[in-house]
Scaffold this motif. Structure first.
Motif, PDB file in Angstrom:
ATOM      1  N   ASP A   1       9.119  -2.289  -8.096  1.00  0.00           N
ATOM      2  CA  ASP A   1       8.131  -3.360  -8.001  1.00  0.00           C
ATOM      3  C   ASP A   1       7.034  -3.074  -9.030  1.00  0.00           C
ATOM      4  O   ASP A   1       6.067  -2.356  -8.763  1.00  0.00           O
ATOM      5  CB  ASP A   1       7.543  -3.399  -6.575  1.00  0.00           C
ATOM      6  N   TRP A   2       7.220  -3.621 -10.223  1.00  0.00           N
ATOM      7  CA  TRP A   2       6.331  -3.270 -11.337  1.00  0.00           C
ATOM      8  C   TRP A   2       4.891  -3.700 -11.108  1.00  0.00           C
ATOM      9  O   TRP A   2       3.955  -3.065 -11.587  1.00  0.00           O
ATOM     10  CB  TRP A   2       6.877  -3.855 -12.645  1.00  0.00           C
ATOM     11  N   GLU A   3       4.717  -4.779 -10.382  1.00  0.00           N
ATOM     12  CA  GLU A   3       3.342  -5.236 -10.143  1.00  0.00           C
ATOM     13  C   GLU A   3       2.603  -4.223  -9.258  1.00  0.00           C
ATOM     14  O   GLU A   3       1.428  -3.923  -9.474  1.00  0.00           O
ATOM     15  CB  GLU A   3       3.360  -6.615  -9.493  1.00  0.00           C
ATOM     16  N   GLU A   4       3.324  -3.684  -8.280  1.00  0.00           N
ATOM     17  CA  GLU A   4       2.710  -2.664  -7.423  1.00  0.00           C
ATOM     18  C   GLU A   4       2.449  -1.370  -8.206  1.00  0.00           C
ATOM     19  O   GLU A   4       1.446  -0.705  -7.994  1.00  0.00           O
ATOM     20  CB  GLU A   4       3.611  -2.377  -6.211  1.00  0.00           C
ATOM     21  N   VAL A   5       3.365  -1.035  -9.109  1.00  0.00           N
ATOM     22  CA  VAL A   5       3.143   0.154  -9.945  1.00  0.00           C
ATOM     23  C   VAL A   5       1.857  -0.057 -10.757  1.00  0.00           C
ATOM     24  O   VAL A   5       1.004   0.827 -10.854  1.00  0.00           O
ATOM     25  CB  VAL A   5       4.336   0.414 -10.907  1.00  0.00           C
ATOM     26  N   GLU A   6       1.726  -1.252 -11.289  1.00  0.00           N
ATOM     27  CA  GLU A   6       0.540  -1.584 -12.082  1.00  0.00           C
ATOM     28  C   GLU A   6      -0.735  -1.394 -11.248  1.00  0.00           C
ATOM     29  O   GLU A   6      -1.702  -0.771 -11.677  1.00  0.00           O
ATOM     30  CB  GLU A   6       0.666  -3.035 -12.555  1.00  0.00           C
ATOM     31  N   HIS A   7      -0.717  -1.902 -10.019  1.00  0.00           N
ATOM     32  CA  HIS A   7      -1.911  -1.797  -9.166  1.00  0.00           C
ATOM     33  C   HIS A   7      -2.254  -0.337  -8.869  1.00  0.00           C
ATOM     34  O   HIS A   7      -3.427   0.054  -8.887  1.00  0.00           O
ATOM     35  CB  HIS A   7      -1.694  -2.546  -7.848  1.00  0.00           C
ATOM     36  N   HIS A   8      -1.230   0.457  -8.612  1.00  0.00           N
ATOM     37  CA  HIS A   8      -1.494   1.856  -8.285  1.00  0.00           C
ATOM     38  C   HIS A   8      -1.937   2.650  -9.513  1.00  0.00           C
ATOM     39  O   HIS A   8      -2.763   3.550  -9.409  1.00  0.00           O
ATOM     40  CB  HIS A   8      -0.286   2.483  -7.586  1.00  0.00           C
ATOM     41  N   ALA A   9      -1.418   2.275 -10.677  1.00  0.00           N
ATOM     42  CA  ALA A   9      -1.881   2.922 -11.913  1.00  0.00           C
ATOM     43  C   ALA A   9      -3.364   2.613 -12.122  1.00  0.00           C
ATOM     44  O   ALA A   9      -4.149   3.484 -12.501  1.00  0.00           O
ATOM     45  CB  ALA A   9      -1.052   2.432 -13.104  1.00  0.00           C
ATOM     46  N   ILE A  10      -3.747   1.386 -11.822  1.00  0.00           N
ATOM     47  CA  ILE A  10      -5.161   1.002 -11.975  1.00  0.00           C
ATOM     48  C   ILE A  10      -6.042   1.806 -11.005  1.00  0.00           C
ATOM     49  O   ILE A  10      -7.145   2.216 -11.350  1.00  0.00           O
ATOM     50  CB  ILE A  10      -5.323  -0.526 -11.789  1.00  0.00           C
TER      51      ILE A  10
END
Ligand code: HEC
Length: 167
Positions: free
Chosen positions: A74-83
């Motif tokens: 889930d790339w969008e969730e990965v993005e959120h956690h990276a942020i």
């Protein structure tokens, strides 16, 4: 030629007017003085670790699992956690209510670990935006190296507030 010269001089006039307007309107001590003092968190580094950094990092490591097919991440969730990892840099360099926070944040090697964590977070972010699993796995490795390095040097064997990870 002539008209472009005219245009340039008109632009110059405009810029000049703007500069003098700004110069005249910036009255020191006027309504909104600038503050040099940053906010510090009303929570401790111990709390930031458990409730933010650890959560975000575990999501990234799970997503970097090589057994996952590309479509399962889930790339969008990965993005959120990276942020979340990236945004915790500020809190980690200011410290908060923890008894040792102020002492930790002024150490050079502390800052170095925080910078490394931030760089790993940025790599995870760009991986998520490119949906790149190989790069995400590199980001995960870089991330874990920063936790281990900093913990080895700074983490007390018992969390200062007894606030530890349960899951
Ligand atoms: C710049 C230093 C630094 C980095 C980087 C860092 N930590 Fe921490 N961490 C600490 C310190 C210091 C404590 C202890 C805080 C306290 O007890 O007040 C801590 C505590 C913790 C705790 C709570 C204690 C426990 O054992 O349950 C967890 C969980 C944790 N860190 C996870 C991580 C993870 C995961 C990473 C990497 C993604 C990480 N930390 C990166 C310094 C760091």
């Amino acid at each position: 030629m002539g008209s472009s010269k005219k245009k340039i001089s008109r632009v110059c006039l405009l810029v000049g007017a703007l500069v003098s307007f700004i110069a005249c309107s910036s009255d020191p001590g006027a309504a909104s003085p600038r503050l040099a003092v940053p906010f510090t968190s009303d929570i401790s580094i111990n709390e930031i670790m458990v409730a933010q950094i650890d959560h975000a990092a575990h999501f990234i490591w799970d997503a970097a699992n090589p057994d996952l097919a590309a479509g399962e991440v889930d790339w969008e969730e990965v993005e959120h956690h990276a942020i979340q990892i990236i945004s915790s840099r500020a809190a980690m360099t200011m410290g908060g209510t923890g008894v040792n926070d102020a002492m930790w944040v002024v150490q050079r090697s502390w800052r170095d670990y925080v910078e490394q964590m931030n760089a790993a977070g940025l790599l995870a972010l760009s991986s998520s935006r490119a949906a790149d699993q190989t790069q995400l796995s590199r980001a995960g490795d870089a991330l874990i190296a920063t936790c281990e390095g900093c913990h080895q040097q700074y983490k007390p064997s018992i969390p200062t507030e007894g606030y530890r990870k349960r899951h």
